[in-house]
Design a protein around this motif. Structure first.
Motif, mmCIF file in Angstrom:
data_model
loop_
_atom_site.group_PDB
_atom_site.id
_atom_site.type_symbol
_atom_site.label_atom_id
_atom_site.label_comp_id
_atom_site.label_asym_id
_atom_site.label_seq_id
_atom_site.Cartn_x
_atom_site.Cartn_y
_atom_site.Cartn_z
ATOM 1 N N THR A 134 28.493 28.518 16.747
ATOM 2 C CA THR A 134 27.559 29.639 16.632
ATOM 3 C C THR A 134 26.239 29.301 17.319
ATOM 4 N N ALA A 135 25.753 28.091 17.099
ATOM 5 C CA ALA A 135 24.507 27.667 17.729
ATOM 6 C C ALA A 135 24.636 27.656 19.248
ATOM 7 N N ALA A 136 25.781 27.196 19.758
ATOM 8 C CA ALA A 136 25.990 27.135 21.207
ATOM 9 C C ALA A 136 26.017 28.524 21.825
ATOM 10 N N PHE A 137 26.682 29.460 21.172
ATOM 11 C CA PHE A 137 26.769 30.818 21.710
ATOM 12 C C PHE A 137 25.437 31.554 21.589
ATOM 13 N N GLU A 138 24.721 31.338 20.490
ATOM 14 C CA GLU A 138 23.420 31.992 20.339
ATOM 15 C C GLU A 138 22.432 31.469 21.368
ATOM 16 N N ASP A 139 22.464 30.163 21.621
ATOM 17 C CA ASP A 139 21.569 29.573 22.613
ATOM 18 C C ASP A 139 21.820 30.153 23.999
ATOM 19 N N SER A 140 23.075 30.468 24.305
ATOM 20 C CA SER A 140 23.430 31.032 25.610
ATOM 21 C C SER A 140 23.449 32.562 25.597
ATOM 22 N N GLN A 141 23.087 33.152 24.448
ATOM 23 C CA GLN A 141 23.034 34.613 24.301
ATOM 24 C C GLN A 141 24.373 35.266 24.674
ATOM 25 N N LEU A 142 25.436 34.671 24.147
ATOM 26 C CA LEU A 142 26.780 35.192 24.347
ATOM 27 C C LEU A 142 27.353 35.637 23.012
ATOM 28 N N PRO A 143 28.227 36.642 23.006
ATOM 29 C CA PRO A 143 28.835 37.085 21.749
ATOM 30 C C PRO A 143 29.752 36.006 21.174
ATOM 31 N N LEU A 144 29.621 35.784 19.880
ATOM 32 C CA LEU A 144 30.411 34.743 19.225
ATOM 33 C C LEU A 144 31.852 35.208 19.048
ATOM 34 N N PRO A 145 32.831 34.386 19.445
ATOM 35 C CA PRO A 145 34.238 34.745 19.207
ATOM 36 C C PRO A 145 34.533 34.799 17.706
ATOM 37 N N PRO A 146 35.586 35.488 17.318
ATOM 38 C CA PRO A 146 35.980 35.500 15.902
ATOM 39 C C PRO A 146 36.273 34.086 15.398
ATOM 40 N N ARG A 147 36.091 33.888 14.102
ATOM 41 C CA ARG A 147 36.311 32.571 13.500
ATOM 42 C C ARG A 147 37.713 32.043 13.812
ATOM 43 N N ALA A 148 38.705 32.917 13.737
ATOM 44 C CA ALA A 148 40.079 32.487 13.997
ATOM 45 C C ALA A 148 40.238 31.975 15.426
ATOM 46 N N LYS A 149 39.561 32.595 16.351
ATOM 47 C CA LYS A 149 39.620 32.148 17.745
ATOM 48 C C LYS A 149 38.959 30.784 17.906
ATOM 49 N N ILE A 150 37.832 30.594 17.234
ATOM 50 C CA ILE A 150 37.164 29.292 17.299
ATOM 51 C C ILE A 150 38.071 28.196 16.756
ATOM 52 N N LEU A 151 38.684 28.446 15.610
ATOM 53 C CA LEU A 151 39.546 27.426 15.006
ATOM 54 C C LEU A 151 40.813 27.193 15.821
ATOM 55 N N SER A 152 41.198 28.179 16.630
ATOM 56 C CA SER A 152 42.421 28.025 17.416
ATOM 57 C C SER A 152 42.290 26.966 18.501
#
Length: 220
Positions: free
Chosen positions: A24-42
């Protein structure tokens, strides 16, 4: 001698909270939409640069990896062992294998060396693993490099080794290296994705018996 190789995140420890928070911190820093939690864990199990490129193909991967690492290190320093708690039964299983004269223990993880060393120190697991294979020195899973290095370092034949993990990347890596694969269902990939596993278990209580059964079949 026999070698039991464990994945870490999603297999020995439940680190999903810090993984998602750091992503979440990485995506917010780059101003990108955060993927769904399931996608992150995948993507857990892949080396971080590979995982980040998959989640954010149009992002500045280098910057996002640096932000992720900084966020994760901060959480680890703040929370200690609570950052990645051991799953119920994990310590008892490690102690069981450590007490066997015919078994060596190893780790093959997408973590960095610094991250793995910190986790091992936090949980008092120093001296537990004779071989530690990390993302710093190998291609990402499912390439067999980590397991091949572990076998060589431990001096164990492929027929006497087993990989235990929660993702399809772990199972495919084991198959690619020619060793047995045991999938676990308490981690981050659904059981349906562990099709390359020789067997799948639902808790640590079933793990040692499953491993012994696989080794028995290998030597019939």
């Amino acid at each position: 001698m026999r070698l039991v190789i464990f994945d870490v995140d999603g297999t020995l420890v439940d680190s999903q909270g810090d993984i998602v928070a750091s992503m979440t911190a990485a995506f917010e820093d780059s101003q990108l939409p955060l993927p769904p939690r399931a996608k992150i864990l995948s993507i857990v199990g892949l080396s971080l640069d590979v995982a980040m490129a998959e989640l954010a193909p149009k992002g500045d991967t280098g910057r996002m990896v640096r932000t992720y690492k900084a966020a994760y290190a901060h959480l680890r320093a703040t929370k200690g062992a609570a950052s990645s708690p051991l799953y119920p039964g994990a310590r008892e299983t490690l102690d069981h294998y450590a007490g066997r004269s015919d078994v060596l223990l190893g780790v093959a993880t997408g973590k960095s060396k610094r991250g793995l060393d910190s986790l091992i120190e936090a949980h008092g697991l120093e001296g537990m693993f004779v071989t530690r294979q990390v993302a710093d020195f190998h291609p990402s899973k499912p390439h067999p490099s980590m397991i091949e290095a572990a076998l060589e370092e431990a001096g164990v034949a492929p027929s006497n080794a087993v990989m235990i993990g929660d993702t399809r990347f772990d199972m495919e890596m084991a198959v690619n290296a020619g060793i047995a694969a045991v999938g676990v269902t308490w981690g981050y990939h659904p059981a349906a994705e562990l099709g390359a596993a020789h067997c799948v278990v639902d808790d640590f209580a079933a793990l040692t018996g499953a491993v012994d059964t696989l080794w028995g079949r290998a030597h019939e």
